[in-house]
Design a protein around this motif. Structure first.
Motif, PDB file in Angstrom:
ATOM      1  N   GLY A 155       4.597  11.065   2.164  1.00 51.85           N
ATOM      2  CA  GLY A 155       4.281  12.297   1.454  1.00 51.85           C
ATOM      3  C   GLY A 155       3.146  12.183   0.459  1.00 51.85           C
ATOM      4  N   TYR A 156       2.245  11.240   0.676  1.00 51.06           N
ATOM      5  CA  TYR A 156       1.148  11.098  -0.272  1.00 51.06           C
ATOM      6  C   TYR A 156       0.031  12.105   0.020  1.00 51.06           C
ATOM      7  N   LYS A 157      -0.940  12.196  -0.858  1.00 53.57           N
ATOM      8  CA  LYS A 157      -1.974  13.226  -0.744  1.00 53.57           C
ATOM      9  C   LYS A 157      -3.359  12.666  -0.440  1.00 53.57           C
ATOM     10  N   GLY A 158      -3.430  11.389  -0.065  1.00 53.48           N
ATOM     11  CA  GLY A 158      -4.735  10.771   0.121  1.00 53.48           C
ATOM     12  C   GLY A 158      -5.185  10.638   1.554  1.00 53.48           C
ATOM     13  N   GLY A 159      -4.590  11.395   2.467  1.00 46.03           N
ATOM     14  CA  GLY A 159      -4.894  11.244   3.882  1.00 46.03           C
ATOM     15  C   GLY A 159      -6.361  11.376   4.237  1.00 46.03           C
ATOM     16  N   ALA A 160      -7.086  12.217   3.525  1.00 41.90           N
ATOM     17  CA  ALA A 160      -8.508  12.425   3.832  1.00 41.90           C
ATOM     18  C   ALA A 160      -9.339  11.177   3.546  1.00 41.90           C
ATOM     19  N   LEU A 161      -8.812  10.273   2.745  1.00 41.11           N
ATOM     20  CA  LEU A 161      -9.544   9.061   2.385  1.00 41.11           C
ATOM     21  C   LEU A 161      -9.053   7.830   3.138  1.00 41.11           C
ATOM     22  N   TYR A 162      -8.156   8.035   4.100  1.00 41.06           N
ATOM     23  CA  TYR A 162      -7.667   6.909   4.897  1.00 41.06           C
ATOM     24  C   TYR A 162      -8.759   6.427   5.835  1.00 41.06           C
ATOM     25  N   ARG A 163      -8.912   5.121   5.929  1.00 40.25           N
ATOM     26  CA  ARG A 163      -9.888   4.526   6.831  1.00 40.25           C
ATOM     27  C   ARG A 163      -9.161   3.626   7.833  1.00 40.25           C
ATOM     28  N   LEU A 209      -3.476   6.081  -4.263  1.00 37.87           N
ATOM     29  CA  LEU A 209      -4.395   6.160  -3.124  1.00 37.87           C
ATOM     30  C   LEU A 209      -4.940   7.567  -2.914  1.00 37.87           C
ATOM     31  N   ASP A 210      -4.592   8.479  -3.793  1.00 38.67           N
ATOM     32  CA  ASP A 210      -4.996   9.880  -3.611  1.00 38.67           C
ATOM     33  C   ASP A 210      -6.487  10.101  -3.751  1.00 38.67           C
ATOM     34  N   ASP A 211      -7.164   9.264  -4.538  1.00 39.93           N
ATOM     35  CA  ASP A 211      -8.586   9.499  -4.794  1.00 39.93           C
ATOM     36  C   ASP A 211      -9.431   8.247  -4.554  1.00 39.93           C
ATOM     37  N   ARG A 212      -8.924   7.330  -3.725  1.00 36.68           N
ATOM     38  CA  ARG A 212      -9.664   6.117  -3.388  1.00 36.68           C
ATOM     39  C   ARG A 212      -9.622   5.881  -1.886  1.00 36.68           C
ATOM     40  N   ALA A 213     -10.743   5.494  -1.308  1.00 35.66           N
ATOM     41  CA  ALA A 213     -10.741   5.112   0.103  1.00 35.66           C
ATOM     42  C   ALA A 213      -9.798   3.931   0.279  1.00 35.66           C
ATOM     43  N   HIS A 214      -9.044   3.933   1.385  1.00 39.11           N
ATOM     44  CA  HIS A 214      -8.011   2.919   1.556  1.00 39.11           C
ATOM     45  C   HIS A 214      -7.611   2.794   3.018  1.00 39.11           C
ATOM     46  N   THR A 215      -6.836   1.778   3.301  1.00 40.65           N
ATOM     47  CA  THR A 215      -6.216   1.622   4.608  1.00 40.65           C
ATOM     48  C   THR A 215      -4.791   1.137   4.402  1.00 40.65           C
ATOM     49  N   SER A 216      -4.080   0.932   5.517  1.00 42.82           N
ATOM     50  CA  SER A 216      -2.701   0.454   5.469  1.00 42.82           C
ATOM     51  C   SER A 216      -2.320   0.034   6.882  1.00 42.82           C
ATOM     52  N   THR A 264       0.840  -1.207   0.000  1.00 42.45           N
ATOM     53  CA  THR A 264       0.000   0.000   0.000  1.00 42.45           C
ATOM     54  C   THR A 264       0.870   1.250   0.000  1.00 42.45           C
ATOM     55  N   GLY A 265       2.037   1.150   0.653  1.00 39.99           N
ATOM     56  CA  GLY A 265       2.962   2.276   0.628  1.00 39.99           C
ATOM     57  C   GLY A 265       3.472   2.561  -0.765  1.00 39.99           C
ATOM     58  N   GLY A 266       3.779   1.486  -1.507  1.00 39.79           N
ATOM     59  CA  GLY A 266       4.227   1.661  -2.884  1.00 39.79           C
ATOM     60  C   GLY A 266       3.157   2.278  -3.754  1.00 39.79           C
ATOM     61  N   LEU A 267       1.898   1.890  -3.537  1.00 38.20           N
ATOM     62  CA  LEU A 267       0.803   2.481  -4.302  1.00 38.20           C
ATOM     63  C   LEU A 267       0.584   3.935  -3.904  1.00 38.20           C
ATOM     64  N   ALA A 268       0.752   4.225  -2.613  1.00 35.79           N
ATOM     65  CA  ALA A 268       0.620   5.611  -2.151  1.00 35.79           C
ATOM     66  C   ALA A 268       1.662   6.498  -2.814  1.00 35.79           C
ATOM     67  N   MET A 269       2.881   6.014  -2.888  1.00 35.10           N
ATOM     68  CA  MET A 269       3.953   6.800  -3.506  1.00 35.10           C
ATOM     69  C   MET A 269       3.703   7.010  -4.990  1.00 35.10           C
ATOM     70  N   ALA A 270       2.953   6.112  -5.607  1.00 33.41           N
ATOM     71  CA  ALA A 270       2.625   6.243  -7.032  1.00 33.41           C
ATOM     72  C   ALA A 270       1.377   7.096  -7.261  1.00 33.41           C
ATOM     73  N   GLY A 271       0.762   7.582  -6.179  1.00 31.50           N
ATOM     74  CA  GLY A 271      -0.425   8.427  -6.307  1.00 31.50           C
ATOM     75  C   GLY A 271      -1.718   7.659  -6.476  1.00 31.50           C
TER      76      GLY A 271
END
Length: 207
Positions: free
Chosen positions: A141-149, A124-131, A115-122
């Motif tokens: 340094g990813y931009k998807g924090g608002a969608l973290y569950r 997870l920026d626009d999809r709900a996710h966890t890790s 999931t970290g590798g996907l976050a670094m690739a952007g």
């Protein structure tokens, strides 16, 4: 069911693959017992090359398929186990293959470091996710924090993500997304393996 009519699920394999994270998923994809359509699914390994890889547990696996040759149209899902290479160039081709799959509407399931590798690739920026933890992804340094569950496993459309400590929940999301079992059978499966309730076993035996 003939080999040509099977739906192949591809398990990414690479050095430092976290052995425990995908075992429930792959075992119960390959085991036809409790499947809606026994024999429908097969699991194939896909590696960065044809050379053997060594898992975190020291097991050597020779990939069935080379990543560069894998096309989304030939796969039912790409599963990305956790690893220690997610933040290195070695994982980039797998993140890019995940992007290709998602763009083609083919599901991707990632757990732990993947999931970290996907976050670094952007991705997870626009999809709900966890890790493993929100702080883990934030440190990348990813931009998807608002969608973290803050959940063991999360499915958002074609993307499944999970924590390293949730291999059973990860498997449940995979089995559900691929419609492997009837919902009530999957519920009994999770009762047994996830909740460790022996009643789930007897429910499965009568299913």
């Amino acid at each position: 069911m003939s080999e040509t009519t099977r739906s192949v699920v591809h398990l990414a394999v690479y050095d430092t693959l976290a052995d425990w994270e995908t075992g429930f998923a792959t075992a119960h994809l390959n085991k036809p017992l409790w499947h809606k359509t026994p024999g429908r699914f097969a699991v194939s390994t896909v590696g960065p090359s044809a050379a053997p890889i060594t898992t975190m547990g020291g097991l050597r696996i020779t990939p069935d398929v080379v990543l560069a040759d894998l096309k989304p149209a030939d796969s039912a899902m790409l599963i990305l186990p956790g690893n220690d290479i997610f933040a290195t160039e070695a994982f980039v081709p797998f993140a890019e293959k995940a992007r290709e799959f998602l763009d083609a509407g083919v599901p991707v399931a990632a757990i732990c470091g993947a999931t970290g590798g996907l976050a670094m690739a952007g991705l997870l920026d626009d999809r709900a996710h966890t890790s493993n933890a929100a702080a883990f992804l934030d440190s990348l340094g990813y931009k998807g924090g608002a969608l973290y569950r803050d959940e063991p496993a999360v499915t958002d459309g074609d993307l499944i993500t999970a924590s390293a400590t949730a291999p059973v929940e990860f498997a449940r999301e995979i089995l559900a997304r691929l419609d492997v079992m009837e919902p009530q059978v999957l519920a009994s499966w999770y009762k047994l393996y996830g909740k460790k309730d022996p009643a789930g076993f007897y429910e499965l035996m009568s299913a």
